[in-house]
Design an enzyme around this catalytic site. Structure first.
Site, PDB file in Angstrom:
ATOM      1  N   GLY A  45      -4.026  32.903 -10.649  1.00 19.84           N
ATOM      2  CA  GLY A  45      -3.956  34.239 -11.085  1.00 19.84           C
ATOM      3  C   GLY A  45      -5.294  34.412 -11.661  1.00 19.84           C
ATOM      4  O   GLY A  45      -6.030  33.957 -12.420  1.00 19.84           O
ATOM      5  N   ASP A 215      -6.779  40.121  -6.848  1.00 16.87           N
ATOM      6  CA  ASP A 215      -7.852  38.915  -6.970  1.00 16.87           C
ATOM      7  C   ASP A 215      -9.159  39.587  -6.842  1.00 16.87           C
ATOM      8  O   ASP A 215     -10.228  38.746  -7.113  1.00 16.87           O
ATOM      9  CB  ASP A 215      -7.469  37.734  -5.970  1.00 16.87           C
ATOM     10  CG  ASP A 215      -6.247  36.871  -6.399  1.00 16.87           C
ATOM     11  OD1 ASP A 215      -6.474  36.077  -7.165  1.00 16.87           O
ATOM     12  OD2 ASP A 215      -5.105  37.468  -6.234  1.00 16.87           O
TER      13      ASP A 215
END
Length: 312
Positions: A45, A215
């Site tokens: 994450g 991301d």
């Protein structure tokens, strides 16, 4: 529960590879241990990787080779390198200043996730909202609360959430294993769906908004996220459903002009042809395993950060 933290001279993090069967905290004492945890997705994450990078500089003790190895552990997620850089600039000031800088990155992430949750919930119109999401973007992807799933949590706390449709997220099933685990813990109504069912359910009118994380966000607004996000963006565009990216300002990379310049991580073929050690394809089968895809900015309704709303 914090996904990642600095506790008594070591990095502590949830081993996400063991969820939902077991919730185990790892104690990380070396950069090599941290790089291993990052590469095998024990910690993952974008925001959590930023904090991991920051705390990893503390473990590196000023060794430039260790810092470089940590910075490059996952190429697509810009937050990892960003977290390293935020702390490494304080190395000349001594170990105390390095640790203080790393803890500031941790605390800033906690505040940013709460701000994104509030701003994202304010952006979405209507009550009893039906949300679709891919991968895992909750507290497990940050320190607390998370990005896209942080918006879901805020909607739930405000009594405005009807249901979450979570994509299973092949091949490692972060949606099935992690997102459903977090939704159950917060008491939010949800159903799990196959990745390929997402666009169809959008076309059927069963979704009010798609919320995803990121991301890396290029300077022009193109966004790299977990593989499967692009398909949802196409389905949402066709169905007239808002497609909203939720990510901290640190995920925006002004040095990357557009999505075509984002390096997409290719992961091991074994993740496709086998699962948890059990082979699901015949011996000799080759596989392509891009971990991310890129959603062009013209398919994105809004990017919600901790500081603003961007409409690409």
């Amino acid at each position: 529960m914090r996904t990642i933290d600095w506790v008594d001279g070591a990095v502590e993090l949830v081993d996400q590879t063991l969820l939902p069967d077991k919730c185990v905290m790892l104690r990380i004492h070396t950069v090599d241990q941290l790089v291993d945890a990052i590469r095998r997705l024990a910690v993952r994450g974008a925001p959590a990787l930023g904090v991991a990078g920051a705390l990893g500089v503390v473990l590196a003790g000023g060794d430039p080779e260790l810092i470089a190895r940590l910075r490059a552990a996952r190429p697509t997620a810009v937050n990892l390198a960003w977290g390293v850089d935020q702390v490494a600039e304080h190395l000349p000031e001594g170990p105390g200043a390095v640790l203080a800088a790393a803890l500031r990155v941790r605390d800033a992430d906690i505040a940013a996730c709460r701000a994104m949750g509030e701003r994202g919930a304010d952006l979405l119109a209507g009550d009893r909202l039906r949300i679709m999401t891919v991968c895992n973007t909750g507290g497990l992807a940050a320190v607390e609360r998370g990005t896209a799933l942080g918006v879901v949590q805020t909607l739930h706390e405000r009594g405005r959430l009807a249901e979450v449709l979570a994509l299973e997220t092949r091949p490692l099933l972060q949606g099935a294993r992690l997102t459903t685990w977090e939704l159950a813990r917060m008491g939010a109504p949800h159903r799990l769906i196959a990745d390929s069912a997402g666009p169809y359910l959008l076309a059927k009118g069963e979704v009010d908004a798609v919320l995803v994380g990121a991301d890396r966000i290029a300077a022009n607004g193109d966004t790299a996220n977990k593989i499967g996000s692009y398909a949802l963006a196409l389905g949402a565009e066709r169905a007239g459903v808002p497609f909203v990216v939720v990510a901290p300002e640190s995920t925006i990379d002004q040095n990357t002009p557009s999505g075509e310049h984002i390096a997409i991580e290719d992961r091991d073929e074994d993740e496709i042809v086998a699962f948890r050690g059990v082979r699901v394809a015949p011996e000799g089968t080759r596989a392509a395993n891009p971990a991310f895809d890129v959603t062009p900015h013209d398919l994105i309704t809004a990017i919600v950060t901790d500081q603003r709303i961007i409409r690409p």
